[in-house]
Enzyme design. Structure first.
Site, PDB file in Angstrom:
ATOM      1  N   LYS A 185     -11.256 -26.775 -35.459  1.00  0.00           N
ATOM      2  CA  LYS A 185     -10.271 -26.419 -34.745  1.00  0.00           C
ATOM      3  C   LYS A 185     -10.230 -27.086 -33.454  1.00  0.00           C
ATOM      4  O   LYS A 185     -11.192 -27.568 -32.972  1.00  0.00           O
ATOM      5  CB  LYS A 185     -10.393 -24.816 -34.378  1.00  0.00           C
ATOM      6  CG  LYS A 185      -9.174 -24.295 -33.434  1.00  0.00           C
ATOM      7  CD  LYS A 185      -9.335 -22.826 -33.612  1.00  0.00           C
ATOM      8  CE  LYS A 185      -8.174 -22.288 -32.636  1.00  0.00           C
ATOM      9  NZ  LYS A 185      -6.691 -22.858 -33.287  1.00  0.00           N
ATOM     10  N   THR A 196      -4.818 -17.131 -29.971  1.00  0.00           N
ATOM     11  CA  THR A 196      -4.967 -15.605 -30.166  1.00  0.00           C
ATOM     12  C   THR A 196      -5.847 -15.040 -28.833  1.00  0.00           C
ATOM     13  O   THR A 196      -5.569 -13.976 -28.521  1.00  0.00           O
ATOM     14  CB  THR A 196      -5.697 -15.312 -31.635  1.00  0.00           C
ATOM     15  OG1 THR A 196      -4.856 -15.952 -32.431  1.00  0.00           O
ATOM     16  CG2 THR A 196      -5.823 -13.691 -31.734  1.00  0.00           C
ATOM     17  N   HIS A 255     -14.221 -19.821 -34.374  1.00  0.00           N
ATOM     18  CA  HIS A 255     -13.482 -20.401 -35.441  1.00  0.00           C
ATOM     19  C   HIS A 255     -14.069 -21.665 -35.902  1.00  0.00           C
ATOM     20  O   HIS A 255     -15.004 -22.044 -35.482  1.00  0.00           O
ATOM     21  CB  HIS A 255     -12.030 -21.020 -34.986  1.00  0.00           C
ATOM     22  CG  HIS A 255     -11.117 -20.192 -34.522  1.00  0.00           C
ATOM     23  ND1 HIS A 255     -11.110 -19.426 -33.185  1.00  0.00           N
ATOM     24  CD2 HIS A 255     -10.041 -19.579 -35.247  1.00  0.00           C
ATOM     25  CE1 HIS A 255     -10.031 -18.493 -33.345  1.00  0.00           C
ATOM     26  NE2 HIS A 255      -9.441 -18.695 -34.411  1.00  0.00           N
ATOM     27  N   HIS A 256     -13.624 -22.242 -37.230  1.00  0.00           N
ATOM     28  CA  HIS A 256     -14.245 -23.299 -38.029  1.00  0.00           C
ATOM     29  C   HIS A 256     -14.327 -24.414 -37.120  1.00  0.00           C
ATOM     30  O   HIS A 256     -13.829 -24.698 -35.971  1.00  0.00           O
ATOM     31  CB  HIS A 256     -13.306 -23.436 -39.221  1.00  0.00           C
ATOM     32  CG  HIS A 256     -12.018 -23.872 -38.774  1.00  0.00           C
ATOM     33  ND1 HIS A 256     -11.490 -24.816 -38.512  1.00  0.00           N
ATOM     34  CD2 HIS A 256     -10.695 -22.760 -38.815  1.00  0.00           C
ATOM     35  CE1 HIS A 256     -10.236 -24.812 -38.474  1.00  0.00           C
ATOM     36  NE2 HIS A 256      -9.837 -23.598 -38.407  1.00  0.00           N
TER      37      HIS A 256
HETATM   38  P1  NAD Z   1      -4.714 -28.481 -40.216  1.00  0.00           P
HETATM   39  O1  NAD Z   1      -5.081 -29.538 -39.462  1.00  0.00           O
HETATM   40  O2  NAD Z   1      -5.317 -28.279 -41.317  1.00  0.00           O
HETATM   41  O3  NAD Z   1      -3.069 -28.820 -40.685  1.00  0.00           O
HETATM   42  C1  NAD Z   1      -2.191 -29.393 -39.949  1.00  0.00           C
HETATM   43  C2  NAD Z   1      -1.442 -30.301 -40.677  1.00  0.00           C
HETATM   44  O4  NAD Z   1      -0.076 -30.634 -40.208  1.00  0.00           O
HETATM   45  C3  NAD Z   1      -2.140 -31.703 -41.177  1.00  0.00           C
HETATM   46  O5  NAD Z   1      -2.155 -31.515 -42.670  1.00  0.00           O
HETATM   47  C4  NAD Z   1      -1.314 -32.742 -40.567  1.00  0.00           C
HETATM   48  O6  NAD Z   1      -1.478 -33.753 -41.638  1.00  0.00           O
HETATM   49  C5  NAD Z   1      -0.104 -31.998 -40.423  1.00  0.00           C
HETATM   50  N1  NAD Z   1       1.096 -32.749 -39.698  1.00  0.00           N
HETATM   51  C6  NAD Z   1       0.810 -33.281 -38.461  1.00  0.00           C
HETATM   52  N2  NAD Z   1       1.820 -33.945 -38.083  1.00  0.00           N
HETATM   53  C7  NAD Z   1       2.852 -33.783 -38.937  1.00  0.00           C
HETATM   54  C8  NAD Z   1       4.175 -34.305 -39.040  1.00  0.00           C
HETATM   55  N3  NAD Z   1       4.819 -34.823 -37.980  1.00  0.00           N
HETATM   56  N4  NAD Z   1       4.802 -33.861 -40.143  1.00  0.00           N
HETATM   57  C9  NAD Z   1       4.148 -33.240 -41.179  1.00  0.00           C
HETATM   58  N5  NAD Z   1       2.861 -32.729 -41.104  1.00  0.00           N
HETATM   59  C10 NAD Z   1       2.184 -33.133 -39.935  1.00  0.00           C
HETATM   60  O7  NAD Z   1      -4.651 -27.367 -39.146  1.00  0.00           O
HETATM   61  P2  NAD Z   1      -4.379 -25.789 -39.587  1.00  0.00           P
HETATM   62  O8  NAD Z   1      -5.609 -25.060 -39.526  1.00  0.00           O
HETATM   63  O9  NAD Z   1      -3.424 -25.637 -40.885  1.00  0.00           O
HETATM   64  O10 NAD Z   1      -3.617 -25.246 -38.206  1.00  0.00           O
HETATM   65  C11 NAD Z   1      -2.644 -25.780 -37.982  1.00  0.00           C
HETATM   66  C12 NAD Z   1      -1.914 -25.260 -36.601  1.00  0.00           C
HETATM   67  O11 NAD Z   1      -1.937 -23.754 -36.744  1.00  0.00           O
HETATM   68  C13 NAD Z   1      -3.274 -25.185 -35.469  1.00  0.00           C
HETATM   69  O12 NAD Z   1      -2.264 -25.364 -34.228  1.00  0.00           O
HETATM   70  C14 NAD Z   1      -3.833 -23.773 -35.445  1.00  0.00           C
HETATM   71  O13 NAD Z   1      -4.294 -23.433 -34.421  1.00  0.00           O
HETATM   72  C15 NAD Z   1      -2.547 -22.961 -36.080  1.00  0.00           C
HETATM   73  N6  NAD Z   1      -2.930 -21.696 -36.619  1.00  0.00           N
HETATM   74  C16 NAD Z   1      -2.308 -20.737 -36.303  1.00  0.00           C
HETATM   75  C17 NAD Z   1      -2.533 -19.330 -36.751  1.00  0.00           C
HETATM   76  C18 NAD Z   1      -1.454 -18.349 -36.728  1.00  0.00           C
HETATM   77  O14 NAD Z   1      -1.725 -17.186 -37.088  1.00  0.00           O
HETATM   78  N7  NAD Z   1      -0.609 -18.520 -35.708  1.00  0.00           N
HETATM   79  C19 NAD Z   1      -3.375 -19.283 -37.973  1.00  0.00           C
HETATM   80  C20 NAD Z   1      -4.104 -20.566 -38.141  1.00  0.00           C
HETATM   81  C21 NAD Z   1      -3.843 -21.673 -37.649  1.00  0.00           C
END
Ligand code: NAD
Length: 273
Positions: A161, A168, A157-158
């Site tokens: 992360k 996954t 991953h990038h």
């Molecule tokens: P990211 O860090 O870009 O985004 C997370 C966002 O949540 C940030 O903008 C942060 O400011 C915000 N945030 C944190 N606390 C908050 C709160 N209390 N209220 C509102 N916003 C809040 O990360 P990302 O790459 O978007 O990934 C987020 C999560 O999703 C990670 O856990 C990642 O592993 C997961 N993910 C899951 C899938 C999937 O298909 N299930 C795919 C990609 C990423």
């Protein structure tokens, strides 16, 4: 009106993140969903730009409770701590929740399992169609090949992360364990360093790579004597996760409107796999 489906109001928790922005674009373009708004982390700007250059500011603020009140279903891709706060709000507002966040501890997962007795929750470590299918192929392969084929799971991953192995990769590990009829927690091997000795038979190994802007790559390797089976999935656009999450949210909200039964669901339920 006869023959017309009501629009479902979707709220996006954490809409300024990588996934949040992809979700804004996806809900905005959906013919079945209305964007009820989004939240940002306290103190963050409520003006959010998507990758394709659109800007969103209406109904975006820090007030998650208000977003729950005006939405039919909520989608959360934030952090484990924020997700647990959102879980409590989902229960008090009796609203369905789609959880895409990964990296929960066992205690946090137990809280999610508990909440699913009150409200419907759809939790998936990966919302792509390909990974849903891969999980069931991996389960079949593990059952057919047995523990004589060493199972190793490799993911990349990038650089941003924060959890490892990826949700996954762990889900694919669980698919191997299910196929073999064993418990992943007892059989997983996540750290190897130094004089570790020969591979312990039956273990399910994990290897984690991080770097650049890789959206998400997974390989499940079954290594036998004289042959290797490699099953892999490469995600090159995170919009596929957003598309799957919105599809899942529409499924969950419709189900809740029709029969009001709680439960913990995954993408296999949505896709009827
Ligand atoms: P990211 O860090 O870009 O985004 C997370 C966002 O949540 C940030 O903008 C942060 O400011 C915000 N945030 C944190 N606390 C908050 C709160 N209390 N209220 C509102 N916003 C809040 O990360 P990302 O790459 O978007 O990934 C987020 C999560 O999703 C990670 O856990 C990642 O592993 C997961 N993910 C899951 C899938 C999937 O298909 N299930 C795919 C990609 C990423």
């Amino acid at each position: 009106m006869m023959g017309e489906q009501a629009m479902i109001k979707i709220g996006i928790l954490g809409c300024a993140g990588r996934m949040g922005r992809a979700l804004l674009a996806e809900v905005d373009g959906s013919s079945r969903a209305l964007l009820s708004g989004g939240t940002v982390r306290p103190g963050a700007s409520p003006l959010v730009h998507t990758a394709d250059g659109r800007s969103f500011a209406d109904s975006i603020d820090e007030d998650a409770a208000a977003l729950f009140a005006r939405s039919d279903v909520l989608i959360d891709f934030t952090s484990p701590k924020a997700s647990l706060d959102h879980l409590a709000l989902a229960c008090s507002h009796e609203k369905p929740l789609v959880l895409g966040t990964t990296g929960f501890t066992a205690d946090q997962q137990a809280d999610i399992d508990d909440a699913a007795r009150t409200i419907p929750i759809l939790q998936a470590a990966n919302f792509s169609l390909g990974i849903s299918l891969l999980s069931s192929l991996v389960r079949q392969a593990a059952r057919a090949l047995g523990p004589e084929f060493d199972a190793e799971i490799l993911e990349m991953h990038h650089r941003h992360k924060v959890d490892a192995p990826s949700g996954t990769a762990l889900a694919l590990g669980r698919a191997v364990a299910m196929g073999r009829g064993v418990d992943l927690d007892e059989m997983s091997e996540k750290l190897r360093d130094g004089q570790i000795g020969p591979r312990v038979p039956g273990r399910i190994g994990f290897a984690t790579l991080r770097g650049g802007d890789v959206v998400g790559e997974h390989q499940v390797i079954f290594a036998g004597m004289g042959e290797r089976l490699v099953l892999s999935h490469l995600a090159s656009d995170r919009q596929i996760f957003a598309r799957g999450a919105v599809h899942a949210a529409l499924w969950l909200a419709t189900r809740w409107q029709e029969d009001q039964t709680p439960g913990l669901f995954d993408m296999a339920d949505v896709l009827g796999l």
